[in-house]
Design an enzyme around this catalytic site. Structure first.
Site, PDB file in Angstrom:
ATOM      1  N   GLY A   9       0.827  -1.218   0.000  1.00 32.45           N
ATOM      2  CA  GLY A   9       0.000   0.000   0.000  1.00 32.45           C
ATOM      3  C   GLY A   9       0.852   1.256   0.000  1.00 32.45           C
ATOM      4  N   ARG A  34      -1.629  -1.623  -6.172  1.00 34.18           N
ATOM      5  CA  ARG A  34      -2.202  -1.949  -7.490  1.00 34.18           C
ATOM      6  C   ARG A  34      -1.913  -0.864  -8.520  1.00 34.18           C
ATOM      7  NH1 ARG A  34      -8.117  -2.618  -5.224  1.00 34.18           N
ATOM      8  NH2 ARG A  34      -7.243  -0.769  -4.208  1.00 34.18           N
ATOM      9  N   ARG A  35      -1.834   0.406  -8.071  1.00 31.50           N
ATOM     10  CA  ARG A  35      -1.723   1.509  -9.040  1.00 31.50           C
ATOM     11  C   ARG A  35      -0.272   1.691  -9.494  1.00 31.50           C
ATOM     12  NH1 ARG A  35      -5.244   5.701  -5.588  1.00 31.50           N
ATOM     13  NH2 ARG A  35      -4.258   4.476  -3.938  1.00 31.50           N
ATOM     14  N   ASN A  87       0.781  -2.624   5.409  1.00 27.58           N
ATOM     15  CA  ASN A  87       0.030  -1.375   5.519  1.00 27.58           C
ATOM     16  C   ASN A  87      -1.209  -1.350   4.626  1.00 27.58           C
ATOM     17  OD1 ASN A  87      -0.240   1.744   5.737  1.00 27.58           O
ATOM     18  ND2 ASN A  87       0.105   1.395   3.561  1.00 27.58           N
ATOM     19  N   SER A 140      -5.268  -0.346  13.775  1.00 29.21           N
ATOM     20  CA  SER A 140      -6.058   0.884  13.928  1.00 29.21           C
ATOM     21  C   SER A 140      -6.574   0.922  15.359  1.00 29.21           C
ATOM     22  CB  SER A 140      -7.246   0.854  12.960  1.00 29.21           C
ATOM     23  OG  SER A 140      -8.197   1.851  13.299  1.00 29.21           O
ATOM     24  N   TYR A 153     -15.191  -3.208   9.263  1.00 27.67           N
ATOM     25  CA  TYR A 153     -13.836  -2.632   9.303  1.00 27.67           C
ATOM     26  C   TYR A 153     -13.200  -2.896  10.666  1.00 27.67           C
ATOM     27  CZ  TYR A 153      -9.927   0.618   9.259  1.00 27.67           C
ATOM     28  OH  TYR A 153      -8.661   1.167   9.357  1.00 27.67           O
ATOM     29  N   LYS A 157      -9.788  -5.039  11.747  1.00 25.96           N
ATOM     30  CA  LYS A 157      -8.647  -4.489  12.494  1.00 25.96           C
ATOM     31  C   LYS A 157      -8.490  -5.202  13.847  1.00 25.96           C
ATOM     32  CE  LYS A 157      -6.936  -1.762   9.413  1.00 25.96           C
ATOM     33  NZ  LYS A 157      -5.574  -1.910   8.885  1.00 25.96           N
ATOM     34  N   GLU A 189      -6.081   8.984   1.747  1.00 26.08           N
ATOM     35  CA  GLU A 189      -7.222   8.698   0.866  1.00 26.08           C
ATOM     36  C   GLU A 189      -8.217   7.769   1.558  1.00 26.08           C
ATOM     37  OE1 GLU A 189      -5.806   7.400  -2.958  1.00 26.08           O
ATOM     38  OE2 GLU A 189      -4.499   9.136  -3.126  1.00 26.08           O
ATOM     39  N   PHE A 190      -7.958   7.462   2.825  1.00 30.15           N
ATOM     40  CA  PHE A 190      -8.757   6.491   3.576  1.00 30.15           C
ATOM     41  C   PHE A 190     -10.263   6.801   3.526  1.00 30.15           C
ATOM     42  CE2 PHE A 190     -10.742   5.223   7.613  1.00 30.15           C
ATOM     43  CZ  PHE A 190     -10.436   3.875   7.662  1.00 30.15           C
TER      44      PHE A 190
HETATM   45  P1  NDP Z   1      -4.952   5.097   1.628  1.00 31.13           P
HETATM   46  O1  NDP Z   1      -6.266   4.803   1.002  1.00 31.13           O
HETATM   47  O2  NDP Z   1      -4.318   6.414   1.374  1.00 31.13           O
HETATM   48  O3  NDP Z   1      -3.893   3.956   1.249  1.00 31.13           O
HETATM   49  C1  NDP Z   1      -4.268   2.600   1.195  1.00 31.13           C
HETATM   50  C2  NDP Z   1      -3.203   1.822   0.450  1.00 31.13           C
HETATM   51  O4  NDP Z   1      -3.593   0.436   0.445  1.00 31.13           O
HETATM   52  C3  NDP Z   1      -3.044   2.261  -0.980  1.00 31.13           C
HETATM   53  O5  NDP Z   1      -1.678   2.359  -1.301  1.00 31.13           O
HETATM   54  C4  NDP Z   1      -3.691   1.137  -1.768  1.00 31.13           C
HETATM   55  O6  NDP Z   1      -3.011   0.945  -3.004  1.00 31.13           O
HETATM   56  C5  NDP Z   1      -3.438  -0.069  -0.864  1.00 31.13           C
HETATM   57  N1  NDP Z   1      -4.398  -1.118  -1.165  1.00 31.13           N
HETATM   58  C6  NDP Z   1      -5.744  -1.113  -0.936  1.00 31.13           C
HETATM   59  N2  NDP Z   1      -6.311  -2.209  -1.444  1.00 31.13           N
HETATM   60  C7  NDP Z   1      -5.308  -2.946  -2.005  1.00 31.13           C
HETATM   61  C8  NDP Z   1      -5.258  -4.179  -2.709  1.00 31.13           C
HETATM   62  N3  NDP Z   1      -6.366  -4.905  -2.950  1.00 31.13           N
HETATM   63  N4  NDP Z   1      -4.057  -4.621  -3.158  1.00 31.13           N
HETATM   64  C9  NDP Z   1      -2.937  -3.918  -2.936  1.00 31.13           C
HETATM   65  N5  NDP Z   1      -2.917  -2.740  -2.272  1.00 31.13           N
HETATM   66  C10 NDP Z   1      -4.089  -2.258  -1.821  1.00 31.13           C
HETATM   67  O7  NDP Z   1      -5.187   4.895   3.197  1.00 31.13           O
HETATM   68  P2  NDP Z   1      -4.184   4.924   4.450  1.00 31.13           P
HETATM   69  O8  NDP Z   1      -2.822   5.263   4.038  1.00 31.13           O
HETATM   70  O9  NDP Z   1      -4.825   5.734   5.481  1.00 31.13           O
HETATM   71  O10 NDP Z   1      -4.279   3.411   4.902  1.00 31.13           O
HETATM   72  C11 NDP Z   1      -3.161   2.596   5.145  1.00 31.13           C
HETATM   73  C12 NDP Z   1      -3.465   1.663   6.301  1.00 31.13           C
HETATM   74  O11 NDP Z   1      -3.659   2.433   7.482  1.00 31.13           O
HETATM   75  C13 NDP Z   1      -4.743   0.833   6.136  1.00 31.13           C
HETATM   76  O12 NDP Z   1      -4.488  -0.480   6.592  1.00 31.13           O
HETATM   77  C14 NDP Z   1      -5.748   1.534   7.059  1.00 31.13           C
HETATM   78  O13 NDP Z   1      -6.728   0.662   7.531  1.00 31.13           O
HETATM   79  C15 NDP Z   1      -4.823   1.981   8.160  1.00 31.13           C
HETATM   80  N6  NDP Z   1      -5.324   3.053   8.993  1.00 31.13           N
HETATM   81  C16 NDP Z   1      -5.664   4.259   8.457  1.00 31.13           C
HETATM   82  C17 NDP Z   1      -6.128   5.272   9.276  1.00 31.13           C
HETATM   83  C18 NDP Z   1      -6.590   6.575   8.752  1.00 31.13           C
HETATM   84  O14 NDP Z   1      -7.312   7.298   9.470  1.00 31.13           O
HETATM   85  N7  NDP Z   1      -6.193   6.977   7.556  1.00 31.13           N
HETATM   86  C19 NDP Z   1      -6.190   5.091  10.731  1.00 31.13           C
HETATM   87  C20 NDP Z   1      -5.843   3.774  11.184  1.00 31.13           C
HETATM   88  C21 NDP Z   1      -5.387   2.819  10.332  1.00 31.13           C
HETATM   89  P3  NDP Z   1      -3.730   0.706  -4.428  1.00 31.13           P
HETATM   90  O15 NDP Z   1      -5.072   1.348  -4.383  1.00 31.13           O
HETATM   91  O16 NDP Z   1      -2.779   1.316  -5.407  1.00 31.13           O
HETATM   92  O17 NDP Z   1      -3.790  -0.784  -4.566  1.00 31.13           O
HETATM   93  C1  8X3 Z   2      -9.045   4.333  10.794  1.00 29.41           C
HETATM   94  C2  8X3 Z   2      -9.337   5.126  12.027  1.00 29.41           C
HETATM   95  O1  8X3 Z   2     -11.143   5.737  13.670  1.00 29.41           O
HETATM   96  O2  8X3 Z   2     -11.702   5.874  11.321  1.00 29.41           O
HETATM   97  O3  8X3 Z   2      -8.666   3.045  11.097  1.00 29.41           O
HETATM   98  O4  8X3 Z   2     -11.465   3.739  12.375  1.00 29.41           O
HETATM   99  S1  8X3 Z   2     -10.997   5.106  12.357  1.00 29.41           S
END
Ligand code: NDP
Ligand code: 8X3
Length: 260
Positions: A9, A34-35, A87, A140, A153, A157, A189-190
């Protein structure tokens, strides 16, 4: 010799920030997602800025055979992974279980749990053979604090939390460390992904607060892996100052929201 880190990711958010942080510190990087075009752009940027050695692996982590083929395809100079950052992940949808979309559930379960397992299995196997390694799982706060409308979700986690603890016991005696990092709200982008591209809904999540950035979480990852060999950081919980936990967020200045 430079240590090698494999980040899933890495095409956006926390993973991309981690890639930048590790590159700046002189690590050799495998960046996955993937991208493909995004990863190629990041590779060019990190090569130019930090003279980093970067391998791009584009695959869908939900597909076990793609995961295994990608890891097996790595050229020799990248093959010995010192650090795996699990990640890649997502939230899809925010609604009650009876209203949830099973396609969203599949995406979350297949990515956040099964994808993490597929990649870990092949890379941990190599770490165990070499008697060294460090796995960092991005969980998370939702991994210990379930909240309404986020059941699936939060369930995924919680699984990451359980798996991190099991891995720490499984790999004890093999020289492989396991760290779980549990962030709260980070603006990446979450939320855009969670709300299926609805930018307004995504922006609303962070209204009135200063959320974490990907860089904040990347700093925590880097700190955890740079501890001395005899030290294992088991867990890090990191939230914005305005978020106490999954349930309590203070938006705006205290006097503006009645001190809540
Ligand atoms: P983003 O959406 O910005 O990034 C997510 C990444 O995961 C992208 O690089 C995406 O790449 C990759 N990904 C998703 N699906 C796939 C797939 N099927 N195959 C390969 N890669 C995949 O979100 P975050 O950076 O915030 O998220 C990263 C991690 O942090 C996640 O596990 C999320 O649950 C966790 N998290 C995020 C929080 C938040 O508030 N943002 C808080 C707590 C935890 P691509 O689309 O190119 O495949
Ligand atoms: C992402 C944080 O609080 O939106 O894992 O679940 S929260």
């Amino acid at each position: 010799m430079a240590r090698t880190v494999f980040i899933t990711g890495a095409s956006s958010g926390i993973g991309e920030a981690a890639a930048r942080a590790f590159a700046e510190e002189g690590y050799r990087l495998v960046i996955a997602g993937r991208r493909h075009e995004r990863l190629k752009t990041l590779k060019r940027e990190l090569e130019a800025d930090f003279a980093a050695e970067i391998l791009v692996l584009s695959f869908d982590i939900r597909d076990r055979f793609q995961c295994e083929a990608a890891v097996e395809s790595m050229p020799e100079e990248f093959a010995d992974i010192d650090i795996l950052v699990n990640n890649a992940g997502l939230a899809a949808g925010l609604e009650r279980i009876d209203e949830g979309d099973p396609m969203d559930w599949d995406a979350m379960i297949d990515t956040n749990i099964k994808g993490l397992l597929y990649v870990t299995r092949v890379i941990a196997n190599k770490m165990i053979q070499r008697g060294a390694g460090h796995i960092v799982n991005i969980g998370s706060i939702a991994g210990t604090q379930p909240y309404p409308d986020g059941g699936v979700y939060c369930g995924t986690k919680h699984a990451v939390h359980a798996l991190s603890q099991s891995m720490r016991m499984d790999f004890l005696g093999f020289g492989v460390k396991v760290t779980e990092i549990r962030p709260g709200m980070a603006e990446t982008e979450f939320s855009l992904v969670r709300f299926h591209g609805d930018q307004e809904a995504a922006d609303e999540v962070y209204s009135g607060i200063t959320p974490l950035t990907g860089d904040d979480v990347a700093d925590a990852i880097l700190w955890a892996v740079q501890q001395p060999a005899h030290v294992n950081i088991s867990e890090i919980v990191i939230t914005p100052q305005q978020q106490a936990n999954a349930y309590c967020v203070s938006r705006g200045k205290r006097e503006e929201n009645g001190g809540e």
